[in-house]
Design an enzyme around this catalytic site. Structure first.
Site, PDB file in Angstrom:
ATOM      1  CE1 TYR A  98      33.695  32.757  43.679  1.00 45.80           C
ATOM      2  CE2 TYR A  98      31.738  32.365  42.704  1.00 45.80           C
ATOM      3  CZ  TYR A  98      32.960  33.088  42.665  1.00 45.80           C
ATOM      4  OH  TYR A  98      33.386  33.944  41.567  1.00 45.80           O
ATOM      5  CG  ASN A 122      44.624  31.816  41.006  1.00 48.65           C
ATOM      6  OD1 ASN A 122      45.709  31.487  41.333  1.00 48.65           O
ATOM      7  ND2 ASN A 122      43.910  31.370  39.913  1.00 48.65           N
ATOM      8  CB  CYS A 130      40.193  31.228  39.857  1.00 49.57           C
ATOM      9  SG  CYS A 130      41.142  32.150  38.507  1.00 49.57           S
TER      10      CYS A 130
END
Length: 165
Positions: A98, A122, A130
């Site tokens: 992240y 998303n 993702c």
């Protein structure tokens, strides 16, 4: 006019949604958290604008496609769009933390929670990868479609199937 179609996948039935121009606004798996993953009664079912998306997603699940080439039109704030654009830079078969994704999106390392929130929002699962974002220590962390789905996608992209078990 919003159009949609569905397709079978290893994750279950995917819901594909497009705007009036045929650009994808969402690709959602069953039980996607925080997203409407069923057609709105006002939408029109029309598989025609999704031919390329279905073809590319099918090829991806068969291990024959590593990068999508589709018109995308997700709706979100400027911040979210920056994070989603950064997702596109994560290569097939790779993972990033992240924090690394925050930096790629031009954000401070202290923005990790906000970046994680944008990743969780998303709407273009699989197409905007993702699932390739993991914890700083490499651990699997949240995925809107669930950790089993994330694990399946990462295994599909990895030559080493022992990973992510």
């Amino acid at each position: 006019m919003t159009r949609y179609t569905t397709m079978d996948s290893p994750l279950g039935v995917l819901l594909l949604v497009a705007d009036e121009d045929g650009a994808l606004t969402a690709v959602l798996a069953p039980d996607t958290k925080g997203q409407v993953n069923r057609p709105d009664p006002a939408w029109t079912e029309d598989p025609a604008p999704f031919a390329a998306a279905v073809e590319q997603l099918t090829a991806y699940f068969e291990g024959e496609l590593e990068e999508f080439d589709l018109p995308l039109a997700p709706r979100g704030s400027e911040f979210r769009r920056q994070v989603w654009d950064a997702l596109d830079g994560i290569p097939y078969g790779s993972t990033v933390s992240y924090g690394a994704l925050a930096a790629a999106a031009g954000q401070s390392p202290t923005a990790v929670r906000a970046v994680a929130g944008a990743i969780g929002a998303n709407p273009l699962l699989i197409v905007r990868p993702c699932h390739r974002v993991v914890g700083a220590n490499g651990a699997l962390t949240g995925f809107a479609a669930g950790l089993d789905a994330k694990r399946l996608l990462l295994r599909l992209e990895s030559a080493d199937t022992a990973l992510f078990s």
